[in-house]
Design a protein around this motif. Structure first.
Motif, PDB file in Angstrom:
ATOM      1  N   TYR A  27       5.790  -7.923  12.581  1.00  0.00           N
ATOM      2  CA  TYR A  27       5.873  -7.891  10.956  1.00  0.00           C
ATOM      3  C   TYR A  27       5.973  -6.529  10.364  1.00  0.00           C
ATOM      4  CZ  TYR A  27       4.972  -9.954   6.191  1.00  0.00           C
ATOM      5  OH  TYR A  27       5.022 -10.385   4.902  1.00  0.00           O
ATOM      6  N   HIS A  31       9.530  -4.596   8.260  1.00  0.00           N
ATOM      7  CA  HIS A  31       9.556  -3.809   7.101  1.00  0.00           C
ATOM      8  C   HIS A  31      10.118  -2.564   7.270  1.00  0.00           C
ATOM      9  CE1 HIS A  31       7.083  -7.312   5.848  1.00  0.00           C
ATOM     10  NE2 HIS A  31       7.076  -6.757   4.482  1.00  0.00           N
ATOM     11  N   GLN A  52      15.477  -9.385   5.412  1.00  0.00           N
ATOM     12  CA  GLN A  52      14.931  -9.633   6.723  1.00  0.00           C
ATOM     13  C   GLN A  52      16.161 -10.122   7.457  1.00  0.00           C
ATOM     14  OE1 GLN A  52      14.328 -11.022   3.435  1.00  0.00           O
ATOM     15  NE2 GLN A  52      11.990 -11.343   3.251  1.00  0.00           N
ATOM     16  N   LYS A 208       6.165  -3.288  -2.592  1.00  0.00           N
ATOM     17  CA  LYS A 208       6.697  -4.579  -2.193  1.00  0.00           C
ATOM     18  C   LYS A 208       6.702  -5.381  -3.280  1.00  0.00           C
ATOM     19  CE  LYS A 208       6.140  -8.011   1.302  1.00  0.00           C
ATOM     20  NZ  LYS A 208       5.426  -8.653   2.654  1.00  0.00           N
ATOM     21  N   ILE A 258       7.949   0.307   1.377  1.00  0.00           N
ATOM     22  CA  ILE A 258       8.178  -0.647   2.159  1.00  0.00           C
ATOM     23  C   ILE A 258       7.812  -0.384   3.719  1.00  0.00           C
ATOM     24  CG2 ILE A 258       9.723  -2.144   3.372  1.00  0.00           C
ATOM     25  CD1 ILE A 258      11.080  -2.676   0.575  1.00  0.00           C
ATOM     26  N   GLY A 262       4.995  -1.297   6.300  1.00  0.00           N
ATOM     27  CA  GLY A 262       5.219  -1.675   7.867  1.00  0.00           C
ATOM     28  C   GLY A 262       3.988  -1.139   8.575  1.00  0.00           C
TER      29      GLY A 262
END
Length: 275
Positions: A27, A31, A52, A208, A258, A262
């Motif tokens: 995940y 990001h 994505q 985000k 972002i 991550g």
């Protein structure tokens, strides 16, 4: 054995936790890739979608990209299962009253939402791994167009826009109030790591959340104009930010935020909060 006991046993499974750690790291990678694509978009060096699907496409084009996508997909599936176990564990609280019932209801909604997000990302990763991936923006436009064809479709799209905007605002508040610290077990982390986690989470969740608000705004615009082409998802949100005054710098700030999220995911993978 009751459903809650079974769910608790699944949630505490060492094997599932290891897979969930992989999912959390994956995940984070997604990001970081989105952040990189957004920076490329901001400074004129990118042609891929800053979302994505663009992140998955970037992985698919790399050497050993297909095996990595399989690992990413399976890890995200484990994360989804972990969240579903949390849902089952909290269902019993819905039969209570007062604060207990309210807390259980909020927990169930949040866990279901996370499970859906992780499952959707896993599906996207596995589609790209098998060579069947496509643009998220195009899919969202097709979905919006299909909803418009339903009775009250315009209202449903507008309602979805309000939900997305609400999620974005929730993410911003979550970052500002440091609520994300409830999702990570820092009891074994050093003081410097705790400070790093806190700063990364604050910056990451606010950035985000801001991106979600723009996505919701575009969806609302699609509902108002009855034009599904305006519903362009995260990639469209990135382009919208770029077109604003000082857009290049604003988009760069969002990209850095972002990326911070991550890295925060990597810390979550190292110090996961068990269900």
């Amino acid at each position: 054995m009751s459903v809650q006991q079974t769910a608790d046993r699944v949630g505490r499974s060492d094997t599932l936790e290891r897979l969930a750690r992989v999912g959390l790291a994956a995940y984070g990678v997604v990001h970081l890739l989105i952040a990189w694509l957004a920076l490329q978009l901001a400074w004129g060096g990118g042609s891929g979608s800053a979302d994505q699907s663009g992140a998955m496409q970037t992985l698919a084009e790399e050497p050993f990209g297909t095996p990595l996508l399989w690992v990413l997909g399976l890890g995200l599936i484990a994360l989804a299962v972990w969240q579903l176990a949390e849902v089952l564990r909290q269902v019993g609280g819905l039969s209570g009253s007062g604060d207990t019932k309210k807390k259980a209801a909020v927990g169930v909604v949040k866990s279901v939402a996370k499970a859906v997000v992780y499952a959707a990302l896993a599906f996207t990763a596995l589609r790209f791994a098998t060579g069947g991936g496509s643009s998220s923006s195009g899919q969202q436009q097709d979905t919006t167009s299909g909803v418009f064809a339903l009775p009250g479709g315009r209202f449903l799209v507008g309602l979805a826009a309000l939900v997305v905007i609400g999620v974005g605002l929730y993410q911003v508040v979550k970052g500002l109030k440091k609520k994300f610290l409830d999702e990570i077990d820092t009891s074994k982390a050093s003081s410097s790591e705790v400070r790093a986690v806190t700063r990364l989470g604050q910056v990451g969740y606010v950035a985000k959340g801001a991106a979600f608000v723009v996505v919701g705004g575009l969806l609302a615009y699609a509902a108002i104009t009855f034009d599904p082409s305006k519903s362009t998802g995260l990639d469209g949100a990135m382009h919208t930010i770029l077109q604003a005054p000082f857009g290049r710098w604003l988009l760069s700030l969002v990209a850095v935020g972002i990326a911070a999220f991550g890295v925060f995911c990597f810390f979550r993978a190292r110090y996961p909060q068990r269900t």
